[in-house]
Design a protein around this motif. Structure first.
Motif, PDB file in Angstrom:
ATOM      1  N   ALA A 113     -36.540   0.723  -7.115  1.00 29.98           N
ATOM      2  CA  ALA A 113     -37.255   1.826  -6.467  1.00 29.98           C
ATOM      3  C   ALA A 113     -36.745   2.043  -5.045  1.00 29.98           C
ATOM      4  CB  ALA A 113     -38.755   1.548  -6.464  1.00 29.98           C
ATOM      5  N   LEU A 114     -36.485   0.968  -4.323  1.00 25.74           N
ATOM      6  CA  LEU A 114     -35.964   1.092  -2.958  1.00 25.74           C
ATOM      7  C   LEU A 114     -34.561   1.712  -2.957  1.00 25.74           C
ATOM      8  CD1 LEU A 114     -37.291  -2.291  -1.563  1.00 25.74           C
ATOM      9  CD2 LEU A 114     -37.867  -0.016  -0.659  1.00 25.74           C
ATOM     10  N   ALA A 115     -33.716   1.303  -3.903  1.00 28.87           N
ATOM     11  CA  ALA A 115     -32.370   1.884  -3.994  1.00 28.87           C
ATOM     12  C   ALA A 115     -32.448   3.377  -4.315  1.00 28.87           C
ATOM     13  CB  ALA A 115     -31.543   1.154  -5.053  1.00 28.87           C
ATOM     14  N   LEU A 116     -33.333   3.740  -5.224  1.00 32.37           N
ATOM     15  CA  LEU A 116     -33.519   5.150  -5.565  1.00 32.37           C
ATOM     16  C   LEU A 116     -34.039   5.922  -4.349  1.00 32.37           C
ATOM     17  CD1 LEU A 116     -33.429   7.362  -7.742  1.00 32.37           C
ATOM     18  CD2 LEU A 116     -35.765   6.660  -8.389  1.00 32.37           C
ATOM     19  N   ALA A 117     -34.983   5.339  -3.635  1.00 33.64           N
ATOM     20  CA  ALA A 117     -35.523   5.997  -2.434  1.00 33.64           C
ATOM     21  C   ALA A 117     -34.434   6.212  -1.393  1.00 33.64           C
ATOM     22  CB  ALA A 117     -36.665   5.172  -1.847  1.00 33.64           C
ATOM     23  N   GLU A 118     -33.588   5.220  -1.191  1.00 32.20           N
ATOM     24  CA  GLU A 118     -32.501   5.372  -0.220  1.00 32.20           C
ATOM     25  C   GLU A 118     -31.535   6.469  -0.639  1.00 32.20           C
ATOM     26  OE1 GLU A 118     -30.508   1.694   0.646  1.00 32.20           O
ATOM     27  OE2 GLU A 118     -32.246   0.887   1.723  1.00 32.20           O
ATOM     28  N   ALA A 147     -26.960  13.784   1.211  1.00 33.93           N
ATOM     29  CA  ALA A 147     -25.679  14.312   1.669  1.00 33.93           C
ATOM     30  C   ALA A 147     -24.664  13.235   2.036  1.00 33.93           C
ATOM     31  CB  ALA A 147     -25.894  15.234   2.875  1.00 33.93           C
ATOM     32  N   ASP A 148     -25.023  11.969   1.903  1.00 34.77           N
ATOM     33  CA  ASP A 148     -24.142  10.889   2.340  1.00 34.77           C
ATOM     34  C   ASP A 148     -23.031  10.544   1.354  1.00 34.77           C
ATOM     35  OD1 ASP A 148     -25.676  10.780   4.585  1.00 34.77           O
ATOM     36  OD2 ASP A 148     -26.476   8.771   4.228  1.00 34.77           O
ATOM     37  N   ARG A 149     -23.051  11.125   0.173  1.00 39.14           N
ATOM     38  CA  ARG A 149     -22.019  10.819  -0.824  1.00 39.14           C
ATOM     39  C   ARG A 149     -21.854  12.020  -1.755  1.00 39.14           C
ATOM     40  NH1 ARG A 149     -26.543   8.316  -1.633  1.00 39.14           N
ATOM     41  NH2 ARG A 149     -26.014   6.401  -0.576  1.00 39.14           N
ATOM     42  N   SER A 150     -20.741  12.071  -2.436  1.00 38.65           N
ATOM     43  CA  SER A 150     -20.493  13.215  -3.319  1.00 38.65           C
ATOM     44  C   SER A 150     -21.447  13.226  -4.520  1.00 38.65           C
ATOM     45  CB  SER A 150     -19.042  13.220  -3.799  1.00 38.65           C
ATOM     46  OG  SER A 150     -18.762  12.029  -4.512  1.00 38.65           O
ATOM     47  N   ASP A 151     -21.823  12.061  -5.000  1.00 35.40           N
ATOM     48  CA  ASP A 151     -22.797  11.950  -6.086  1.00 35.40           C
ATOM     49  C   ASP A 151     -24.090  11.480  -5.431  1.00 35.40           C
ATOM     50  OD1 ASP A 151     -24.189  11.636  -8.437  1.00 35.40           O
ATOM     51  OD2 ASP A 151     -22.966   9.977  -9.188  1.00 35.40           O
ATOM     52  N   ALA A 152     -24.980  12.414  -5.170  1.00 33.02           N
ATOM     53  CA  ALA A 152     -26.175  12.121  -4.365  1.00 33.02           C
ATOM     54  C   ALA A 152     -26.924  10.872  -4.818  1.00 33.02           C
ATOM     55  CB  ALA A 152     -27.112  13.330  -4.370  1.00 33.02           C
ATOM     56  N   VAL A 153     -27.203  10.779  -6.098  1.00 30.73           N
ATOM     57  CA  VAL A 153     -27.842   9.586  -6.653  1.00 30.73           C
ATOM     58  C   VAL A 153     -26.912   9.077  -7.758  1.00 30.73           C
ATOM     59  CG1 VAL A 153     -29.866   8.654  -7.843  1.00 30.73           C
ATOM     60  CG2 VAL A 153     -30.155  10.434  -6.104  1.00 30.73           C
TER      61      VAL A 153
END
Length: 151
Positions: free
Chosen positions: A89-94, A100-106
């Motif tokens: 859950a924390l990884a998903l929240a981050e 916008a920090d990566r080309s594949d948002a999640v």
């Protein structure tokens, strides 16, 4: 610190009630209260929303969370204090907070790990909760809402 503006949800009739209704709608998904507050705290840390960091840390403490877990949320990957489900859950929240920090948002690995721990309804609730805390952060941080303003 002094607020630049009264909290926007207090100036627009129905805005706060709508956000609170959205929050309440996710309760049936059975995502634990502590997990919801952990993701609220982590997203708020990322977004530098002081009022939300303060509020959610206090909520966790009031709910009986140990200080080492509250203090370690910003470094959750490097601590043994969180369950696999909480880590997912924390990884998903981050990821969903830093779109916008990566080309594949999640990235798929983040989503897949969350899906290992949560069913579709709980995943939907997590995504809504992440969006909701980001909305609150984006209302509070730009208007410089002071710590303690929410009681």
């Amino acid at each position: 610190m002094e607020a630049r503006l009264k909290n926007p949800v207090m100036l627009i009739p129905g805005a706060l009630q709508a956000l609170l209704a959205l929050d309440k709608s996710t309760e049936a998904a059975e995502v634990p209260y502590i997990t919801r507050k952990l993701i609220h705290l982590r997203a708020s840390q990322i977004n530098a929303c002081s009022v939300c960091v303060d509020m959610h840390a206090r909520e966790l403490k009031k709910a009986g969370e140990k200080e080492e877990r509250i203090f370690a949320v910003s470094a959750w990957r490097e601590t043994p204090y969180f369950t696999g489900a909480e880590r997912a859950a924390l990884a998903l929240a981050e990821a969903a907070t830093r779109l916008a920090d990566r080309s594949d948002a999640v990235p798929d690995d983040v989503w897949d790990e969350a899906a290992r721990h949560y069913d579709d309804k709980a995943l939907a609730a997590l995504v809504i909760q992440i969006a909701l805390i980001n909305a609150f952060n984006r209302l509070n941080a730009p208007t410089r809402q002071p710590v303690g303003a929410w009681g």
